[in-house]
Design an enzyme around this catalytic site. Structure first.
Site, PDB file in Angstrom:
ATOM      1  N   GLY A  73      -0.398  -2.413  -3.996  1.00 17.38           N
ATOM      2  CA  GLY A  73      -0.051  -1.933  -5.571  1.00 17.38           C
ATOM      3  C   GLY A  73       1.420  -1.286  -6.132  1.00 17.38           C
ATOM      4  O   GLY A  73       1.756  -2.113  -7.078  1.00 17.38           O
ATOM      5  N   ASN A 153      -3.250   9.030 -11.418  1.00 15.59           N
ATOM      6  CA  ASN A 153      -3.378   8.879 -10.290  1.00 15.59           C
ATOM      7  C   ASN A 153      -3.895  11.155 -10.114  1.00 15.59           C
ATOM      8  O   ASN A 153      -4.645  11.259  -8.638  1.00 15.59           O
ATOM      9  CB  ASN A 153      -2.632   8.464  -8.934  1.00 15.59           C
ATOM     10  CG  ASN A 153      -1.383   9.198  -8.839  1.00 15.59           C
ATOM     11  OD1 ASN A 153      -0.272   8.900 -10.892  1.00 15.59           O
ATOM     12  ND2 ASN A 153      -0.880   9.508  -8.334  1.00 15.59           N
ATOM     13  N   HIS A 203      -7.415  -1.203  -2.098  1.00 16.48           N
ATOM     14  CA  HIS A 203      -8.106   0.180  -1.066  1.00 16.48           C
ATOM     15  C   HIS A 203      -8.663   1.481  -2.421  1.00 16.48           C
ATOM     16  O   HIS A 203      -9.112   2.178  -1.708  1.00 16.48           O
ATOM     17  CB  HIS A 203      -7.258   0.383  -0.797  1.00 16.48           C
ATOM     18  CG  HIS A 203      -5.303   1.565  -1.375  1.00 16.48           C
ATOM     19  ND1 HIS A 203      -5.308   2.464  -0.649  1.00 16.48           N
ATOM     20  CD2 HIS A 203      -4.722   0.522  -1.383  1.00 16.48           C
ATOM     21  CE1 HIS A 203      -4.436   2.680  -0.795  1.00 16.48           C
ATOM     22  NE2 HIS A 203      -3.482   2.230  -1.872  1.00 16.48           N
ATOM     23  N   THR A 239       2.834 -17.628   2.854  1.00 18.88           N
ATOM     24  CA  THR A 239       1.573 -17.656   3.395  1.00 18.88           C
ATOM     25  C   THR A 239       0.316 -16.636   3.148  1.00 18.88           C
ATOM     26  O   THR A 239       0.703 -15.285   3.560  1.00 18.88           O
ATOM     27  CB  THR A 239       1.759 -17.458   4.970  1.00 18.88           C
ATOM     28  OG1 THR A 239       2.163 -18.004   5.844  1.00 18.88           O
ATOM     29  CG2 THR A 239      -0.090 -17.680   5.611  1.00 18.88           C
ATOM     30  N   CYS A 326       2.514  11.794  -2.231  1.00 21.34           N
ATOM     31  CA  CYS A 326       4.151  11.398  -1.962  1.00 21.34           C
ATOM     32  C   CYS A 326       4.622  12.411  -2.143  1.00 21.34           C
ATOM     33  O   CYS A 326       5.982  12.711  -1.605  1.00 21.34           O
ATOM     34  CB  CYS A 326       4.568  10.083  -3.000  1.00 21.34           C
ATOM     35  SG  CYS A 326       3.348   9.006  -3.456  1.00 21.34           S
TER      36      CYS A 326
END
Ligand SMILES: *Cc1c(COP(=O)(O)O)cnc(C)c1O
Length: 393
Positions: A73, A153, A203, A239, A326
């Site tokens: 994200g 959040n 997630h 990839t 955080c």
């Protein structure tokens, strides 16, 4: 060991759903090919990747070719913002955001400020909502990007994105939204909501960690994030994480097909938490009481240290969070709680309980049995509590 474990930090991350794991397994085992290879093993992987892209697109009302898989994200947020800033710099260097964004957005903007861009941070009301009038007033001739999160959040407030996006569109300004807390939890339709770019992280809706996506509306050009082999339509070489993309798509498809039932179940449990925990004296709900994420119950309790609460909850087997993960390393209270007008000392007593459809009624019972005595205990040890009770504080 605690008697039981209750996971109430789903806004931090979620457990992988069984459906997502099952969707990932083939690409971690027999179908391990490189999607760029032209032999059948490669084509199988490519097919899985493109099927995942189509599912993610369908879940948010986008077209397949508008979905770019990323490594997280945070990566999607960085790409959208830095890419828009770079490509539009000839038109201007002014960006508008809110003062309650996730650090993946606000620290990216802080970097751009050092590069000579100017950022306007819109205030929010006491419920954490950005007002359309404030956005209108902040727009200038040199505004090149507006980035406002869909849902917060920490306090769960949902922004009026459709309305804010319409303002941006009318003025011809790129509109990005960090929808990482919202996607899979509330209905999202990029076309109907006037969104040009949108960040997603698997997630947060029971997909795997380390996979995200950026929606880029067809016709909006954002320069490549990574140069190399030309994957993701030459915009994000490397990839592809096929298993991750398949897991993300399966989790999102599952979340969207069960959405109304999940919202109903989760909202009822959240409301029980709110009703019961607000019976504690000197407590307050943070965020919008109405327009909030179904699973987010966030509070402040005066004369309690949030960190101490989290550690005592952990001792009792409950995983919860105080402010954002955080900012927990610093002593400053969360920028979000200060922005909604809380005093420093009050903001320090914050707790976020974030539940989802895997949470049970017994989990809620256990939280409600466990948290109030913890608050009582911490208050009895607080030098401020006596003053608070006698009205001196
Ligand atoms: C979790 C989160 C992010 C970061 O996503 P990662 O996939 O962990 O990098 C960004 N914004 C919001 C609102 C989030 O909740």
């Amino acid at each position: 060991m605690a008697a039981r474990r209750v996971y109430a930090d789903n806004a931090g991350t979620t457990a992988l759903s069984k459906t997502a794991l099952d969707a990932m397994m083939p690409y971690l085992t027999e179908s391990f090919g490189n999607p760029s290879a032209i032999y059948s093993l490669g084509r199988e992987a490519k097919k899985g990747l493109e099927a995942a892209r189509a599912k993610v697109a369908a879940a948010i009302g986008a077209k397949s070719e508008e979905i770019y898989f990323t490594g997280s994200g945070t990566e999607a947020d960085n790409w959208a913002i830095r890419g828009a800033a770079e490509i539009k710099s000839k038109k201007g260097k002014h960006i508008i955001t809110s003062c309650i964004e996730h650090h993946a957005v606000s620290h990216t903007l802080g970097y751009l400020e050092k590069q000579g861009y100017e950022v306007t941070y819109l205030p929010v009301d006491n419920a954490g909502r950005v007002l359309a009038g404030d956005l209108n007033n902040a727009i200038r001739d040199d505004t090149i990007l507006i980035t406002i999160m869909t849902a917060n959040n920490e306090i769960g407030t949902i922004q009026p994105i459709r309305e804010l996006g319409a303002i941006a569109r009318e003025k011809g300004i790129l509109f990005h939204t960090d929808a990482i807390q919202a996607v899979g939890h509330i209905p999202i339709d990029v076309a109907g909501m006037n969104i040009d770019m949108m960040s997603i992280a698997a997630h947060k809706f029971r997909g795997p960690k380390g996979v995200g996506a950026l929606y880029i509306k067809k016709g909006s050009y954002i320069p490549p994030l990574l140069y190399g082999g030309g994957q993701e339509s030459k915009r994000r070489s490397s990839t592809e994480n096929v298993a991750g993309a398949a897991g993300m798509a399966a989790a999102l498809e599952e979340a969207v097909s069960n959405m109304s039932a999940n919202i109903e179940k989760t909202t009822a449990m959240r409301e029980r938490l709110i009703t019961e925990l607000l019976k504690i004296p000197f407590s307050q709900l943070t965020g919008d009481p109405e327009n909030r994420l179904p699973g987010t119950a966030s509070f402040v309790f005066e004369c309690v240290e949030g960190e101490a609460m989290i550690l005592m909850l952990d001792n009792a087997g409950i995983c919860a969070s105080s402010g954002s993960a955080c900012s927990s390393a610093s002593l400053d209270p969360s920028h979000v709680l200060l922005a909604i007008g809380l005093k420093h000392e009050v903001a320090h007593g914050s707790v976020r309980l974030s539940i989802n459809e895997t949470t049970t009624g017994e989990d809620i019972d256990y939280i409600l049995e466990t948290l109030p005595p913890i608050i009582d205990k911490l208050r009895s040890m607080s030098p401020l509590w006596e003053d608070k009770l006698s009205g001196k504080l």
